[in-house]
Scaffold this active site. Structure first.
Site, PDB file in Angstrom:
ATOM      1  CG  HIS A  34     -29.905  59.676 -23.240  1.00  0.00           C
ATOM      2  ND1 HIS A  34     -29.378  60.905 -23.560  1.00  0.00           N
ATOM      3  CD2 HIS A  34     -30.331  59.145 -24.421  1.00  0.00           C
ATOM      4  CE1 HIS A  34     -29.473  61.098 -24.867  1.00  0.00           C
ATOM      5  NE2 HIS A  34     -30.044  60.047 -25.410  1.00  0.00           N
ATOM      6  CD  GLU A  63     -29.589  54.241 -32.455  1.00  0.00           C
ATOM      7  OE1 GLU A  63     -30.251  55.045 -33.138  1.00  0.00           O
ATOM      8  OE2 GLU A  63     -28.527  54.530 -31.886  1.00  0.00           O
ATOM      9  CG  ASP A  64     -29.504  52.178 -27.793  1.00  0.00           C
ATOM     10  OD1 ASP A  64     -28.823  51.832 -28.771  1.00  0.00           O
ATOM     11  OD2 ASP A  64     -29.397  53.278 -27.251  1.00  0.00           O
TER      12      ASP A  64
HETATM   13 ZN    ZN Z   1     -30.384  59.474 -27.447  1.00  0.00          ZN
END
Ligand code: ZN
Length: 188
Positions: A34, A63-64
């Site tokens: 991604h 964020e992840d």
């Molecule tokens: Zn993204």
């Protein structure tokens, strides 16, 4: 070489951080595909600022892959040291606060996007393009059609606050938006 070195350092860093993650889709595609796709979209639309491309590769790392505030702080320190202030600020600008409920985060993205830096705005548009493409090509597991359609409408509202910096990429978003809705609505 200096630019390529920075880009590949970012790619390696992101690949390591995301190494046990897959995309939400039924295809269980490795997560790193991604950010690579987002960086490639920016390059395809003529963006050649190294800090923007590096930020695209790292855009989901905070964020992840950081679980709480102290990990966010720790990771931010690393990004600052390895990639500099421009990159850290851009990555933080496009990172949702995961402690907030999902609906609130989505609303905040619509509200905050017009105030983002130019780098972060371009990154947002490329990110939404890739997410919509994924919804069509590798749909998230268990998402009914109306949830996909709702995502695409929401993405458009976010993108509306980020337009005007790269005309061709704006138009590409509109194309993907229209095509994907046609596909989904045609499938009823
Ligand atoms: Zn993204």
């Amino acid at each position: 070489m200096e630019k390529l070195g920075k880009i590949f350092k970012a790619l390696e860093f992101a690949a390591n951080r995301h190494k046990y993650q897959t995309r939400k889709g039924v295809g269980k595609i490795p997560y790193i595909n991604h950010p690579v796709q987002v960086a490639k979209t920016l390059i395809d639309y003529g963006e050649d600022d190294t800090d923007l491309i590096v930020s695209a590769l790292l855009h989901d790392v905070v964020e992840d892959t950081a679980q709480n505030e102290s990990q966010v702080k720790d990771l931010s320190g690393k990004i600052l040291k390895m990639f500099g202030e421009n990159v850290l600020l851009t990555v933080l600008e496009v990172s949702d606060n995961k402690e907030l409920p999902v609906d609130e985060r989505k609303q905040l993205q619509i509200q905050m996007t017009p105030n983002l830096s130019d780098r972060a705005k371009k990154l947002k548009i490329a990110d939404k393009i890739c997410n919509i493409q994924d919804i069509i090509n590798d749909p998230p597991e268990g998402w009914p059609e109306d949830r996909k359609i709702a995502y695409i409408h929401w993405a458009k509202q976010v993108v509306n606050g980020a337009r005007g910096l790269n005309h061709e990429m704006d138009e590409y978003f509109d194309e993907i938006y229209t095509l994907s809705l046609q596909k989904l609505q045609g499938s009823f």
